[in-house]
Motif scaffolding. Sequence first.
Motif, short mmCIF file in Angstrom:
data_model
loop_
_atom_site.label_atom_id
_atom_site.label_comp_id
_atom_site.label_asym_id
_atom_site.label_seq_id
_atom_site.Cartn_x
_atom_site.Cartn_y
_atom_site.Cartn_z
N CYS A 15 23.97 46.59 -7.35
CA CYS A 15 24.83 45.43 -7.66
C CYS A 15 24.27 44.16 -7.03
CB CYS A 15 26.26 45.68 -7.19
SG CYS A 15 27.04 47.14 -7.90
N TRP A 16 22.99 43.92 -7.25
CA TRP A 16 22.36 42.75 -6.65
C TRP A 16 22.81 41.45 -7.29
CZ3 TRP A 16 16.54 43.80 -5.08
CH2 TRP A 16 16.54 44.62 -3.95
N ARG A 17 23.31 41.49 -8.51
CA ARG A 17 23.80 40.24 -9.11
C ARG A 17 25.05 39.76 -8.36
NH1 ARG A 17 25.26 40.58 -15.22
NH2 ARG A 17 23.01 40.94 -15.41
N THR A 18 25.92 40.71 -8.02
CA THR A 18 27.09 40.33 -7.23
C THR A 18 26.68 39.80 -5.86
OG1 THR A 18 28.39 42.05 -8.34
CG2 THR A 18 29.25 41.19 -6.27
N SER A 19 25.68 40.46 -5.26
CA SER A 19 25.19 39.97 -3.97
C SER A 19 24.56 38.59 -4.11
CB SER A 19 24.16 40.95 -3.41
OG SER A 19 24.74 42.24 -3.23
N PHE A 20 23.94 38.32 -5.25
CA PHE A 20 23.32 37.01 -5.50
C PHE A 20 24.38 35.91 -5.37
CE2 PHE A 20 22.55 33.58 -8.51
CZ PHE A 20 21.26 33.18 -8.21
N PHE A 21 25.54 36.08 -6.01
CA PHE A 21 26.58 35.05 -5.96
C PHE A 21 27.24 35.00 -4.58
CE2 PHE A 21 26.34 35.85 -10.57
CZ PHE A 21 26.13 34.55 -11.00
N GLN A 22 27.30 36.15 -3.90
CA GLN A 22 27.85 36.14 -2.55
C GLN A 22 26.95 35.35 -1.60
OE1 GLN A 22 28.33 40.27 -1.60
NE2 GLN A 22 30.24 40.50 -2.78
N VAL A 23 25.64 35.54 -1.73
CA VAL A 23 24.69 34.80 -0.90
C VAL A 23 24.77 33.31 -1.21
CG1 VAL A 23 22.25 34.45 -0.43
CG2 VAL A 23 23.16 36.75 -0.56
N LEU A 24 24.93 32.99 -2.50
CA LEU A 24 25.06 31.59 -2.89
C LEU A 24 26.29 30.96 -2.24
CD1 LEU A 24 23.97 29.29 -4.70
CD2 LEU A 24 25.52 30.09 -6.48
N GLU A 25 27.41 31.66 -2.25
CA GLU A 25 28.62 31.13 -1.63
C GLU A 25 28.46 31.03 -0.12
OE1 GLU A 25 33.43 32.08 -1.42
OE2 GLU A 25 32.13 33.14 -2.83
N GLU A 26 27.77 32.01 0.48
CA GLU A 26 27.53 31.95 1.92
C GLU A 26 26.66 30.76 2.27
OE1 GLU A 26 27.85 32.99 5.86
OE2 GLU A 26 28.94 33.76 4.12
N ALA A 27 25.68 30.43 1.42
CA ALA A 27 24.83 29.27 1.67
C ALA A 27 25.64 27.98 1.61
CB ALA A 27 23.70 29.22 0.65
#
Length: 781
Positions: free
Chosen positions: A275-287
């Motif tokens: 589920c790296w796409r979900t992690s992609f958006f989580q990292v974006l929000e964390e940034a």
Amino acid sequence: MSAGDQKNGGDKPEGPVPAADVWPEVERAERLARGAALKWASGVFCRPEHLERLSQYRKRESQRTTSIHTRLKSMVQSYLEGVGWGLEQLREARSELNQVSQALKKAGLESDQNLEGLKSLERLREVSVQHRQLVAAVSNLPRLYSVRSLVLETQRLVESRRLLEAHARLMDLEHWQDDILWQLHGAASSTGSKLSPEDQQLVDKYFSGVGQLVDALAKELWAVVSSSLALARQNPTPFVSAVRIVEREEALDRVLLEERSGTNGRPLPPGRPRCWRTSFFQVLEEAVSARFRSVSYLHTRGPGLAGHLSALQHGIMADLATVRHLLEHCVPPHYHLTGAYLRASHRCLHTHLAQVSSWDLESGEIFAVLNWVLHIYNSPDMMGHPELVAEMEREDLGPLISSEGLELLQNKYVQSVRKSVSEWMHKALQVELQDWQRDQEPDTDHEGFYQTSLPTIITQMLEENARVALMIGASLRDQTIQMGLYEMENLLNRFREALVDFGKEHRRDPNNSKSKFYLHYLLASISNCIILKKSTESLQQQQSSRSAGRFSRTPPNPLAALDRAVRRACRLVMDQLLLELQPFLPGLLTRPWLVQGDPTPKLCRVLEHHLELYGRVRLPCRQRLQEEAQWLTVVEYVRALMQKRLVCRSADERKQLAQQILQDDQLFREIFHSLEAEGSVPEVNPLALLPVIADFIRLKDPNMLTLEVSGLAAKYPDISEEHVSVLLDVRGDVSRDVRGSVLDLLEQSAPPLPAGYRPIFSDILVPPSTMAFCLPTAKCA
């Protein structure tokens, strides 16, 4: 009769069995039919002439009975044929069941004979399984020997951020690992067992470097994603590679999930789905949230908060421009990257502003937050930008601060402003009290009216707060005005108390140098109250009509407090006038006064000085002061008459006394002519009383006094018997009979006070008469 019949029923009589014994229902049905037939016949053949149609009825009923018998025979025949066919089917089924039973017995015997042959094939199956395992091991040996070197090469590619190549090597390693596990799983399944934990641990240990590579690659990917805004302006290639890897992983997750749910039921490899796409958006929000976490409380205190919010605005808009114009083209369309960044920014801002709102903010800081949330955030300069409106509507992000949070923030703003307003009002009142001690007249405005700095400070402060609050919204403006009116009421209550203390201090030492301009500052205070009244009415008009029922507290009433303060100041002014008139009042209505006319001119000079100062007061209080001064003058004049300092001895003295009273009245009228010039003569003019008293005193015929007193009581219904008695004493020529009739008439005709009438005699007390000592005779008693 057969043998069975002889055995079972030989003892019964031969012949037909009656139907009633076998079927009781038949007998009952027959009785019902006969009854119905008799009822029908009695109805049809009730007269002799009806018997002619008997043959017709008999023929019709015979035909009906024949038809019924025919239908019954047909039905019974059909039923019997069906029963016969069913019996035939049952015979055939029994025959087929016998054949199947024989075939199953034969198959069971053959199966028992084959079990002995299967036992001899078990050894062959074991050899086959071992052979397949050896074949798999031989085919995987080249891959197994190259695993370590491939792991090292992939590690080097990850460290050099050649992400696509590293991911390709990693996929090969994972594919080999999955194949080996699947082969071991298949071999275990062929023997009817599960994959042993030892085999699973052996494979995991041999491919342990693969899991570390996955973590290292993910770390590099998320580092690239978190710095995507900076990379987009310089070199977006790493970001594009990261997105391609994420999409590869998503596709691989879908394939593995489909295989798991397919017919073969292949198990998921360890760590799947990623589920790296979900992690992609989580990292974006964390940034995005990292920008807000770096802000501390100390960096945003005071004026720095407005600058911080402005920096947030410019930073968010710059990032959005980068996302829309650069990063959006680096990702698939279904990512909706701009919308994702909007969501992340909105959530982070929501959390950040909630934290900021919980701080102990000053009014200026709260205003900056409210203005930024309510106006700047949704303005065309920010989220209301034409290119972002569609994204904002699609995302439906909701308010940046909830309605409850906004209400709490507005309440904090009002409380902070209230504290500041209260402090400023206290300081302004202290300055006002210091001004009262100055050894000079109060300042005047461009119209020549007395005033001090107090109303200007208060008015400007309240109007400025209302104007600033209106920049946020009408609701906050109404709350701020409401708060200001509360504080205005409190200030006016303290102001009235200060006036009382000012008057007490002056009465303790009237000749003090600080009291030289006592009256002037009282008049300035009255003018100040008039200015504050206009300001209060203006603020009340600015309030919306809906705000009246929104406040739970009792609404403020500064106008009532203003009226109380003005009344107190006017009372103090009148007290000062009375104090200055007091030295001359004992000389009124005495024999020297009757001969020389003194001290009326001195009284007039005092009145002229006061009326001149009253002209420095704004309307309508100037008119009020003049009316009160006129009232006070007449009351004190009549009070002096009630002292009986002068009792007439003859008709000439009564005439002279009346003339002197009329002369004084004329002097007073000349002084108070300004009231008539302004058209503000009161409904009951107190000066009109002096000519009436003069006419009463100079009346020649005492017998006419009854009529005169009747007219006097009609004009002044508050006059008492004591007042009339004193007037009769001053005349000096009234007999006991006339006095008694006059007083009796006054007692009988005492009218009630009309509405709106201001009593004048009620303010004049008659001093008790001092009786000469006499013996207690029956007459005295």
